[in-house]
Scaffold this motif. Sequence first.
Motif, mmCIF file in Angstrom:
data_model
loop_
_atom_site.group_PDB
_atom_site.id
_atom_site.type_symbol
_atom_site.label_atom_id
_atom_site.label_comp_id
_atom_site.label_asym_id
_atom_site.label_seq_id
_atom_site.Cartn_x
_atom_site.Cartn_y
_atom_site.Cartn_z
ATOM 1 N N ASP A 90 -43.650 -34.929 60.198
ATOM 2 C CA ASP A 90 -43.975 -33.529 59.935
ATOM 3 C C ASP A 90 -43.101 -32.646 60.826
ATOM 4 O OD1 ASP A 90 -45.011 -31.096 59.377
ATOM 5 O OD2 ASP A 90 -47.003 -31.480 60.251
ATOM 6 N N THR A 92 -43.174 -29.644 61.476
ATOM 7 C CA THR A 92 -43.872 -28.567 62.179
ATOM 8 C C THR A 92 -44.654 -29.063 63.389
ATOM 9 O OG1 THR A 92 -45.834 -28.818 60.755
ATOM 10 C CG2 THR A 92 -44.098 -27.318 60.002
ATOM 11 N N THR A 93 -44.662 -30.390 63.627
ATOM 12 C CA THR A 93 -45.443 -30.926 64.741
ATOM 13 C C THR A 93 -44.801 -30.544 66.082
ATOM 14 O OG1 THR A 93 -46.354 -32.962 65.710
ATOM 15 C CG2 THR A 93 -44.170 -33.098 64.740
ATOM 16 N N SER A 94 -45.627 -30.505 67.113
ATOM 17 C CA SER A 94 -45.112 -30.215 68.459
ATOM 18 C C SER A 94 -44.860 -31.497 69.262
ATOM 19 C CB SER A 94 -46.114 -29.334 69.221
ATOM 20 O OG SER A 94 -47.377 -29.989 69.324
ATOM 21 N N ASP A 95 -45.205 -32.627 68.686
ATOM 22 C CA ASP A 95 -44.979 -33.901 69.376
ATOM 23 C C ASP A 95 -43.522 -34.340 69.236
ATOM 24 O OD1 ASP A 95 -47.661 -34.038 70.047
ATOM 25 O OD2 ASP A 95 -48.187 -35.097 68.182
ATOM 26 N N TYR A 97 -40.345 -36.413 68.156
ATOM 27 C CA TYR A 97 -40.068 -37.319 67.032
ATOM 28 C C TYR A 97 -38.567 -37.497 66.897
ATOM 29 C CZ TYR A 97 -39.036 -33.098 64.273
ATOM 30 O OH TYR A 97 -38.509 -31.919 63.809
#
Length: 609
Positions: A90, A92-95, A97
């Motif tokens: 995703d 839009t994730t803040s994690d 990657y």
Amino acid sequence: MKKKSKSPFLHSIKVAFIIIGLIILYAIGFSVTKVNLEETKSEIRQKQLIRIIRALVQPDLFTYDTVDTLIQTKILAPCSENAFTGIAVDPTTSDPYLTLSTYCANPGDAITIEGFNFEVSEQIFVQFIPPNGVKLTLGQANTDENGHFILETKIPKNRKSDQPQTIQVKTSVYAGNLKISGTLKDTWDKIVETLFLALLSTTVGCIFALPLSFFAAKNLMERLKTEFISVSLTLILFPIGFYIGLKIVQIIIRWISTLTISPIFVVIGCILLAVIIFLLLRQLFSNQKIPGEHTSNKFRSILSKSTAAITVVVFCFLLSKVFILAGDSLAKSLGTFAFIGEFIRDMGEILEMILPVGVGIAASFIAVSLGSKISKSILAAPPIWMKKIISVVLSVAAYAGLCLLIINALNFLYEFKNIREINLYTGMIGGLVGLMLGLIFQPNYEIKIGNVIYIITRSVFNILRSIESLVMVIVFVVWVGIGPFAGSLALALHTIAALGKMYSEQVENISEGPLEAIQATGANLVQQVVYAVIPQIIPPYIAFTLYRWDQNVRMSTIIGFAGGGGIGFLLQQNINLLNYRAASVQMIAIAVVVSLMDYLSGYVRNKIV
């Protein structure tokens, strides 16, 4: 008469030839050592050098607890008919990657790896993990101010699999307080090991070098002279005495070993034997003489000496058993201090090991002393022709036996074929040499046997000193295994030669006045050494021993590279693993310890000397 002045032109020509010769000499040196300055300009080598220097100046002394996070994605190598799109992410994730330029590639193909949402200015290590789990490093990168990085790399070759393979990034976040790193703890353990490795090797070397140094002192040995017939008897009786001593010990040990004795009786036996030895020695050293019983006294003295010698052997063997039993018992009961019990047990095993050799050497010297008395009796008895015949016979036997001993020692090393024939010819050659010497020299001809002993001892010292302990440790590693014990033995052997040479040179530089005064009283060589030499050499001997300990600490860091234990062994491992931050810790520890040892030994030497 005025000296003829040299021509300035010829002098200039001579200087020019010398300069040209030196240029040629150094040109050959540059060629032989393959000096290549172009390599220093290589960008790749400069980057590697800078990376190593930066790692070395950041030693791994302290650390924090860390929380590790693994960020992974998948790639198919090689490509298959079925399309593979990787792991869905995703955007839009803040994690953190990862994304790949392609999720399907053949081994050796170039790919681009991008990372998002990582920590700012973080160093990233990217790994390739095939199905077998073996991690391969693809490269490293640094994130920018947005936590983003790009790494261009290649898929490893020979890593084909039908299953998707993993590309992984491991990140670590500090958590907790500052603490001592595991590297510093390991370094501390190894530096302590190094200090005691050097201490043990110096102690053993000192014990053996101390008596041997007197045999390598020319001013003492050149005073030692003996008759030709006495030399022949010494060559015959020395190996015979050694063999008899070994056999006596083996018989005594075999007899005692067959007895089933309780440990308490072993201890009681040691105490009783110690008392008996004291009484026997007291009787032997008493100067009482009974008039008219000369023969009886002589027989009684020989009987007492023999009894005392056998009693001492039995006592030493039982004492070694007491040490072993006590050491095993203490090792089980002392817990943390079990090493004390192990040390006592090791002392018992060492005593048991060296007992046969020690008794053999003692028996050899007793046999030589007996031979000296026999030679004096032969020289004192008429007629002259009988002395000559006995001298020739003893010379033939002595040199034939000497040659046989030498050839059999060589046979142990080289495993000759037809050793019986070789022994026959060698014995004949030795006998002929002995016959010639016996005919040439008169029985009472004085031979400077001390010079022979001096040359042999110095030669052995020089040979051992020429072989570095780094080479010696390779042999000892095969014998006792990798570790500090092998390093201690190698350093001890080298220390014997080094200290023996320094000790002997100090003996040669002593003041001759006290030695001549003691000699004028009719004292023998042993008494001269005890009363005139030793008082003059104690301070420099202590100084040399401390200096050698300091040197052994430094040398022990090198022998670790060949499996000799100590800090050098750990340093070698970290260098081989390219872990230069850990290696930097060991380098700092070595520098600190060597400096402290240098100051300490210098201070003690200044106080003593």
